[in-house]
Scaffold this motif. Structure first.
Motif, PDB file in Angstrom:
ATOM      1  N   LEU A  50       7.888  -5.054  -6.298  1.00  0.00           N
ATOM      2  CA  LEU A  50       7.001  -5.383  -7.407  1.00  0.00           C
ATOM      3  C   LEU A  50       5.661  -4.709  -7.160  1.00  0.00           C
ATOM      4  O   LEU A  50       5.269  -4.481  -6.014  1.00  0.00           O
ATOM      5  CB  LEU A  50       6.801  -6.899  -7.509  1.00  0.00           C
ATOM      6  N   PHE A  51       4.950  -4.412  -8.245  1.00  0.00           N
ATOM      7  CA  PHE A  51       3.694  -3.677  -8.143  1.00  0.00           C
ATOM      8  C   PHE A  51       2.593  -4.486  -8.814  1.00  0.00           C
ATOM      9  O   PHE A  51       2.786  -5.065  -9.870  1.00  0.00           O
ATOM     10  CB  PHE A  51       3.841  -2.296  -8.793  1.00  0.00           C
ATOM     11  N   ILE A  52       1.436  -4.517  -8.167  1.00  0.00           N
ATOM     12  CA  ILE A  52       0.300  -5.273  -8.692  1.00  0.00           C
ATOM     13  C   ILE A  52      -0.966  -4.443  -8.590  1.00  0.00           C
ATOM     14  O   ILE A  52      -1.275  -3.884  -7.541  1.00  0.00           O
ATOM     15  CB  ILE A  52       0.140  -6.635  -7.978  1.00  0.00           C
ATOM     16  N   GLU A  53      -1.666  -4.346  -9.712  1.00  0.00           N
ATOM     17  CA  GLU A  53      -2.925  -3.615  -9.747  1.00  0.00           C
ATOM     18  C   GLU A  53      -4.018  -4.448  -9.100  1.00  0.00           C
ATOM     19  O   GLU A  53      -4.152  -5.634  -9.378  1.00  0.00           O
ATOM     20  CB  GLU A  53      -3.330  -3.313 -11.193  1.00  0.00           C
ATOM     21  N   GLU A  54      -4.776  -3.815  -8.244  1.00  0.00           N
ATOM     22  CA  GLU A  54      -5.929  -4.434  -7.608  1.00  0.00           C
ATOM     23  C   GLU A  54      -7.139  -3.561  -7.923  1.00  0.00           C
ATOM     24  O   GLU A  54      -7.141  -2.363  -7.621  1.00  0.00           O
ATOM     25  CB  GLU A  54      -5.729  -4.536  -6.090  1.00  0.00           C
ATOM     26  N   ALA A  55      -8.144  -4.137  -8.541  1.00  0.00           N
ATOM     27  CA  ALA A  55      -9.324  -3.368  -8.960  1.00  0.00           C
ATOM     28  C   ALA A  55     -10.014  -2.684  -7.784  1.00  0.00           C
ATOM     29  O   ALA A  55     -10.553  -1.588  -7.926  1.00  0.00           O
ATOM     30  CB  ALA A  55     -10.305  -4.278  -9.689  1.00  0.00           C
ATOM     31  N   ASP A  56      -9.977  -3.319  -6.616  1.00  0.00           N
ATOM     32  CA  ASP A  56     -10.658  -2.758  -5.447  1.00  0.00           C
ATOM     33  C   ASP A  56      -9.699  -2.069  -4.484  1.00  0.00           C
ATOM     34  O   ASP A  56     -10.004  -1.905  -3.311  1.00  0.00           O
ATOM     35  CB  ASP A  56     -11.453  -3.839  -4.720  1.00  0.00           C
ATOM     36  N   TYR A  57      -8.542  -1.641  -4.989  1.00  0.00           N
ATOM     37  CA  TYR A  57      -7.534  -0.996  -4.149  1.00  0.00           C
ATOM     38  C   TYR A  57      -8.097   0.260  -3.483  1.00  0.00           C
ATOM     39  O   TYR A  57      -8.715   1.108  -4.140  1.00  0.00           O
ATOM     40  CB  TYR A  57      -6.295  -0.632  -4.969  1.00  0.00           C
ATOM     41  N   ILE A  58      -7.893   0.376  -2.186  1.00  0.00           N
ATOM     42  CA  ILE A  58      -8.284   1.564  -1.419  1.00  0.00           C
ATOM     43  C   ILE A  58      -7.025   2.092  -0.732  1.00  0.00           C
ATOM     44  O   ILE A  58      -6.396   1.370   0.045  1.00  0.00           O
ATOM     45  CB  ILE A  58      -9.344   1.224  -0.349  1.00  0.00           C
ATOM     46  N   PRO A  59      -6.615   3.334  -1.019  1.00  0.00           N
ATOM     47  CA  PRO A  59      -5.427   3.880  -0.370  1.00  0.00           C
ATOM     48  C   PRO A  59      -5.595   3.971   1.143  1.00  0.00           C
ATOM     49  O   PRO A  59      -6.702   4.222   1.626  1.00  0.00           O
ATOM     50  CB  PRO A  59      -5.281   5.286  -0.974  1.00  0.00           C
ATOM     51  N   PRO A  60      -4.511   3.776   1.888  1.00  0.00           N
ATOM     52  CA  PRO A  60      -4.604   3.909   3.341  1.00  0.00           C
ATOM     53  C   PRO A  60      -4.750   5.376   3.755  1.00  0.00           C
ATOM     54  O   PRO A  60      -4.403   6.287   3.014  1.00  0.00           O
ATOM     55  CB  PRO A  60      -3.262   3.352   3.826  1.00  0.00           C
ATOM     56  N   VAL A  61      -5.290   5.556   4.952  1.00  0.00           N
ATOM     57  CA  VAL A  61      -5.403   6.886   5.545  1.00  0.00           C
ATOM     58  C   VAL A  61      -4.248   7.046   6.527  1.00  0.00           C
ATOM     59  O   VAL A  61      -3.966   6.145   7.318  1.00  0.00           O
ATOM     60  CB  VAL A  61      -6.757   7.030   6.281  1.00  0.00           C
ATOM     61  N   TRP A  62      -3.572   8.185   6.469  1.00  0.00           N
ATOM     62  CA  TRP A  62      -2.484   8.437   7.413  1.00  0.00           C
ATOM     63  C   TRP A  62      -2.538   9.880   7.866  1.00  0.00           C
ATOM     64  O   TRP A  62      -2.708  10.759   7.014  1.00  0.00           O
ATOM     65  CB  TRP A  62      -1.118   8.146   6.772  1.00  0.00           C
ATOM     66  N   PRO A  63      -2.427  10.147   9.152  1.00  0.00           N
ATOM     67  CA  PRO A  63      -2.360   9.193  10.249  1.00  0.00           C
ATOM     68  C   PRO A  63      -3.620   8.328  10.284  1.00  0.00           C
ATOM     69  O   PRO A  63      -4.670   8.718   9.788  1.00  0.00           O
ATOM     70  CB  PRO A  63      -2.242  10.048  11.491  1.00  0.00           C
TER      71      PRO A  63
END
Length: 125
Positions: A50-63
């Motif tokens: 399931l997918f949920i929008e988050e207004a303050d979503y920050i993508p992870p850094v990889w590595p």
């Protein structure tokens, strides 16, 4: 088993829930669904994302890098043809990560929301 707790679904935070639903539906060939008023995808065996929008979503850094948003988990998908799966994922909006550690066994990619996932050579017994 009585009173066994079962995994119901995996909830994935993102900036655009409909885009991520479309991405995974196309990449995995899973049906689109709605569960708990959230858009999702479901495999024929019953696994649900399931997918949920988050207004303050920050993508992870990889590595991972100290002091930056860390990934909390990632998906490993088993595929027959890694190169073909990578091409399909790229056509759907995923990107290969600069750092690769899988050799011929797997390729690490980022989905449109920046979540890392791996396309892994399916092992046959």
């Amino acid at each position: 088993m009585e009173n066994e707790v079962l995994l119901g679904n995996v909830m994935v935070d993102c900036k655009d829930e409909k885009r991520l639903q479309s991405f995974y539906a196309e990449l995995l060939g899973w049906e689109r669904c709605t569960l708990y008023d959230r858009p999702g995808v479901r495999s024929t065996s019953g696994t649900v994302f399931l997918f949920i929008e988050e207004a303050d979503y920050i993508p992870p850094v990889w590595p991972e890098e100290n002091g930056r948003q860390q990934k909390q988990m990632h998906f490993d998908f088993q595929v027959d043809d890694v190169a073909a799966a990578v091409g399909k994922a790229e056509a759907l909006g995923a990107v290969k990560t600069e750092a690769q550690f899988g050799g011929n066994l797997f390729v690490t990619m980022l989905d449109p929301a920046g979540h890392p996932f791996c396309l892994c050579k399916k092992e046959h017994a």
